[in-house]
Structure formats: structure tokens, C-alpha cells
Design a protein around this motif. Structure first.
Motif, PDB file in Angstrom:
ATOM      1  N   ALA A 141      56.529  58.174  23.346  1.00 27.86           N
ATOM      2  CA  ALA A 141      57.742  57.672  24.002  1.00 27.86           C
ATOM      3  C   ALA A 141      57.408  56.551  24.981  1.00 27.86           C
ATOM      4  N   GLU A 142      56.321  56.718  25.733  1.00 29.73           N
ATOM      5  CA  GLU A 142      55.931  55.700  26.709  1.00 29.73           C
ATOM      6  C   GLU A 142      55.482  54.412  26.024  1.00 29.73           C
ATOM      7  N   ALA A 143      54.787  54.547  24.881  1.00 26.29           N
ATOM      8  CA  ALA A 143      54.331  53.367  24.151  1.00 26.29           C
ATOM      9  C   ALA A 143      55.514  52.576  23.603  1.00 26.29           C
ATOM     10  N   ILE A 144      56.506  53.291  23.063  1.00 25.94           N
ATOM     11  CA  ILE A 144      57.698  52.628  22.537  1.00 25.94           C
ATOM     12  C   ILE A 144      58.449  51.924  23.662  1.00 25.94           C
ATOM     13  N   LEU A 145      58.634  52.615  24.765  1.00 27.98           N
ATOM     14  CA  LEU A 145      59.358  52.031  25.898  1.00 27.98           C
ATOM     15  C   LEU A 145      58.609  50.844  26.488  1.00 27.98           C
ATOM     16  N   SER A 146      57.275  50.953  26.559  1.00 26.28           N
ATOM     17  CA  SER A 146      56.470  49.856  27.095  1.00 26.28           C
ATOM     18  C   SER A 146      56.607  48.604  26.236  1.00 26.28           C
ATOM     19  N   CYS A 147      56.556  48.782  24.914  1.00 27.41           N
ATOM     20  CA  CYS A 147      56.723  47.639  24.002  1.00 27.41           C
ATOM     21  C   CYS A 147      58.093  47.004  24.190  1.00 27.41           C
ATOM     22  N   ARG A 148      59.104  47.869  24.277  1.00 30.19           N
ATOM     23  CA  ARG A 148      60.473  47.356  24.386  1.00 30.19           C
ATOM     24  C   ARG A 148      60.688  46.621  25.697  1.00 30.19           C
ATOM     25  N   MET A 149      60.061  47.077  26.766  1.00 29.80           N
ATOM     26  CA  MET A 149      60.280  46.492  28.087  1.00 29.80           C
ATOM     27  C   MET A 149      59.383  45.288  28.362  1.00 29.80           C
ATOM     28  N   ASN A 150      58.163  45.297  27.807  1.00 30.81           N
ATOM     29  CA  ASN A 150      57.174  44.285  28.187  1.00 30.81           C
ATOM     30  C   ASN A 150      56.981  43.147  27.183  1.00 30.81           C
ATOM     31  N   LEU A 151      57.264  43.411  25.913  1.00 29.89           N
ATOM     32  CA  LEU A 151      57.070  42.371  24.908  1.00 29.89           C
ATOM     33  C   LEU A 151      58.257  41.415  24.887  1.00 29.89           C
ATOM     34  N   HIS A 152      57.960  40.137  24.739  1.00 33.49           N
ATOM     35  CA  HIS A 152      59.014  39.120  24.630  1.00 33.49           C
ATOM     36  C   HIS A 152      58.509  38.005  23.719  1.00 33.49           C
ATOM     37  N   PRO A 153      59.427  37.233  23.131  1.00 31.63           N
ATOM     38  CA  PRO A 153      58.992  36.136  22.266  1.00 31.63           C
ATOM     39  C   PRO A 153      58.260  35.054  23.059  1.00 31.63           C
ATOM     40  N   CYS A 154      57.154  34.577  22.505  1.00 31.90           N
ATOM     41  CA  CYS A 154      56.442  33.452  23.111  1.00 31.90           C
ATOM     42  C   CYS A 154      57.384  32.246  23.123  1.00 31.90           C
ATOM     43  N   PRO A 155      57.519  31.568  24.267  1.00 33.60           N
ATOM     44  CA  PRO A 155      58.441  30.432  24.343  1.00 33.60           C
ATOM     45  C   PRO A 155      58.032  29.254  23.458  1.00 33.60           C
ATOM     46  N   GLU A 156      56.778  29.242  23.023  1.00 27.29           N
ATOM     47  CA  GLU A 156      56.313  28.157  22.153  1.00 27.29           C
ATOM     48  C   GLU A 156      56.531  28.480  20.674  1.00 27.29           C
ATOM     49  N   CYS A 157      55.929  29.587  20.210  1.00 29.28           N
ATOM     50  CA  CYS A 157      55.933  29.864  18.774  1.00 29.28           C
ATOM     51  C   CYS A 157      56.857  30.997  18.351  1.00 29.28           C
ATOM     52  N   GLY A 158      57.283  31.847  19.280  1.00 29.42           N
ATOM     53  CA  GLY A 158      58.149  32.954  18.920  1.00 29.42           C
ATOM     54  C   GLY A 158      57.415  34.252  18.624  1.00 29.42           C
ATOM     55  N   ASN A 159      56.081  34.247  18.694  1.00 27.15           N
ATOM     56  CA  ASN A 159      55.301  35.461  18.506  1.00 27.15           C
ATOM     57  C   ASN A 159      55.569  36.423  19.676  1.00 27.15           C
ATOM     58  N   LEU A 160      55.372  37.714  19.445  1.00 28.81           N
ATOM     59  CA  LEU A 160      55.568  38.677  20.531  1.00 28.81           C
ATOM     60  C   LEU A 160      54.350  38.688  21.458  1.00 28.81           C
ATOM     61  N   THR A 161      54.615  38.727  22.750  1.00 32.26           N
ATOM     62  CA  THR A 161      53.524  38.697  23.728  1.00 32.26           C
ATOM     63  C   THR A 161      53.964  39.363  25.025  1.00 32.26           C
ATOM     64  N   GLU A 162      53.001  39.795  25.802  1.00 30.12           N
ATOM     65  CA  GLU A 162      53.278  40.316  27.142  1.00 30.12           C
ATOM     66  C   GLU A 162      52.988  39.249  28.199  1.00 30.12           C
ATOM     67  N   ARG A 163      52.357  38.153  27.780  1.00 30.50           N
ATOM     68  CA  ARG A 163      51.989  37.092  28.706  1.00 30.50           C
ATOM     69  C   ARG A 163      53.016  35.961  28.671  1.00 30.50           C
ATOM     70  N   GLU A 164      52.754  34.941  29.484  1.00 19.58           N
ATOM     71  CA  GLU A 164      53.682  33.810  29.531  1.00 19.58           C
ATOM     72  C   GLU A 164      53.760  33.131  28.166  1.00 19.58           C
ATOM     73  N   VAL A 165      52.598  32.894  27.546  1.00 20.02           N
ATOM     74  CA  VAL A 165      52.542  32.418  26.155  1.00 20.02           C
ATOM     75  C   VAL A 165      51.580  33.331  25.408  1.00 20.02           C
ATOM     76  N   CYS A 166      51.712  33.394  24.088  1.00 22.06           N
ATOM     77  CA  CYS A 166      50.874  34.312  23.316  1.00 22.06           C
ATOM     78  C   CYS A 166      49.424  33.833  23.242  1.00 22.06           C
ATOM     79  N   ASP A 167      48.533  34.740  22.849  1.00 22.27           N
ATOM     80  CA  ASP A 167      47.097  34.435  22.788  1.00 22.27           C
ATOM     81  C   ASP A 167      46.802  33.306  21.803  1.00 22.27           C
ATOM     82  N   ILE A 168      47.564  33.219  20.731  1.00 20.58           N
ATOM     83  CA  ILE A 168      47.318  32.181  19.723  1.00 20.58           C
ATOM     84  C   ILE A 168      47.639  30.807  20.291  1.00 20.58           C
TER      85      ILE A 168
END
Length: 202
Positions: free
Chosen positions: A44-71
Motif C-alpha cells: 500500500a505504501e509503495a503504491i501511494l508513494s508512486c502516486r504521490m511522488n512520480l510526475h512526468p518529466c517536463p522535457e520528455c514525459g518519462n515518469l520521475t521523482e526528480r525535476e527532470v528524469c535520469d535519461i
């Protein structure tokens, strides 16, 4: 169905997952119930963490927890080769198999008139901007070999009209009607290596 309210709610939620039928939902539910309470809590915590912390990378649209994705942040990636995919899941599959060493652009949708689906114009505008700013020389369309994939490819071509860039598409080594998300490494590698040019740089 004879079950408690809690179990019925869990079964209904699992049944809503893609590719999960009633039997699979029941199997998953009872698997979870047979595990220690800590497993359910962690899940449950893993699902909630993904839902709350992951967002589309503003450059490529990949999912990331950072400002831009690792790629996008990786200075060693080949920035003159850009692979266009429908979803972040497709990107993940290509990355797991080491198929593409360049950068990506996630459309975030597809063109499917029967399902009322279309690509967000802002995603296509961002793709064109990135191609121009990064000096991309080849765009690889990694789209599913279905009618929707063909329509999506045409939308991308239209959005990139007038740009001096080579555009290629994965070979039909991918089975017709198949999905990139379910293809194995050998199939994806063959499709990438034998990709066909659909627009050459003028």
C-alpha cells in the motif's frame, strides 16, 4: 458473491486493473491475504508513494521523482537520436532491454478515433521544440504496429512538418497488432536495427 465487504472491495479494485479477470483478481487478493500484514502495508505504501511522488518529466514525459528524469539529465546520452513512444511503460521496456542509447519523447497518448483518444497538442509542440533546440538528426517512431499506431505516426509527422530531420520507424519484426510493452529483447532489437526510413532529411 459471498464475501465480506472488505474482500469484495479489494476484489473490485483488483478487477479494474488492466488484463485482470475475476479469477486473477481473486488469486491476487488471496495471495495478499496470505502474506504477513507487513506485506500489505508495504504494498500500500509503495503504491501511494508512486502516486504521490512520480510526475512526468517536463522535457520528455518519462515518469520521475526528480525535476527532470535520469535519461534527460544524463550528459552521455546520444542527443541527436530521439525515440518517440506512446507511454512511459514503452520507454521503460526499451530501456530495460538496452535497445536505444539516445533520448526519448513520451507522447502520453495515441490517436484512436473509435476510443475517442487523441494526443495532447502540447506534447507535439514540445516534441517539435526539442527537435529544433537539441539539433536532433533522427527521430525513431517506436509505435505499436496497429491502426492506432499508424494514425499516431501520421500526427507526429504532421507536427514535425518542415523540419530537416530523418524519421524512421521500427520494422514490422514486431507482430502486427502486437504491443511494444510485451515484446522480448530479441524482437525489439531486430525491429530497432531494421527500422525503415519514412522521411529522409532534405
Amino acid at each position: 458473491m459471498s464475501s465480506t465487504g472488505s474482500l469484495e472491495r479489494l476484489l473490485k479494485l483488483l478487477f479494474r486493473l488492466p488484463g485482470i479477470g475475476e479469477k486473477s483478481a481473486r488469486r491476487l487478493a488471496f495471495f495478499i491475504l496470505q502474506q504477513p500484514p507487513s506485506f500489505a502495508q508495504e504494498l500500500a505504501e509503495a503504491i501511494l508513494s508512486c502516486r504521490m511522488n512520480l510526475h512526468p518529466c517536463p522535457e520528455c514525459g518519462n515518469l520521475t521523482e526528480r525535476e527532470v528524469c535520469d535519461i534527460c539529465a544524463d550528459p552521455l546520452r546520444n542527443r541527436v537520436s530521439l525515440c518517440v513512444v506512446e507511454t512511459a511503460e514503452d520507454l521503460l521496456v526499451l530501456e530495460e532491454h538496452g535497445i536505444h542509447q539516445g533520448i526519448y519523447h513520451v507522447l502520453g497518448g495515441r490517436v484512436s478515433p473509435l476510443d475517442g483518444e487523441d494526443i495532447d497538442p502540447s506534447s507535439l509542440d514540445r516534441l517539435r521544440r526539442r527537435v529544433e533546440e537539441l539539433g536532433v538528426r533522427e527521430i525513431i517512431l517506436a509505435l505499436d504496429p496497429q491502426v492506432e499506431g499508424e494514425l499516431t505516426a501520421q500526427s507526429v509527422l504532421s507536427a514535425l512538418s518542415g523540419l530537416k530531420v530523418k524519421i524512421s520507424r521500427l520494422s514490422y519484426g514486431l507482430p502486427l497488432g502486437g504491443s511494444i510493452s510485451f515484446a522480448d529483447r530479441a524482437t525489439l532489437h531486430a525491429a530497432m536495427e531494421s527500422r525503415t526510413t519514412i522521411k529522409d532529411e532534405p
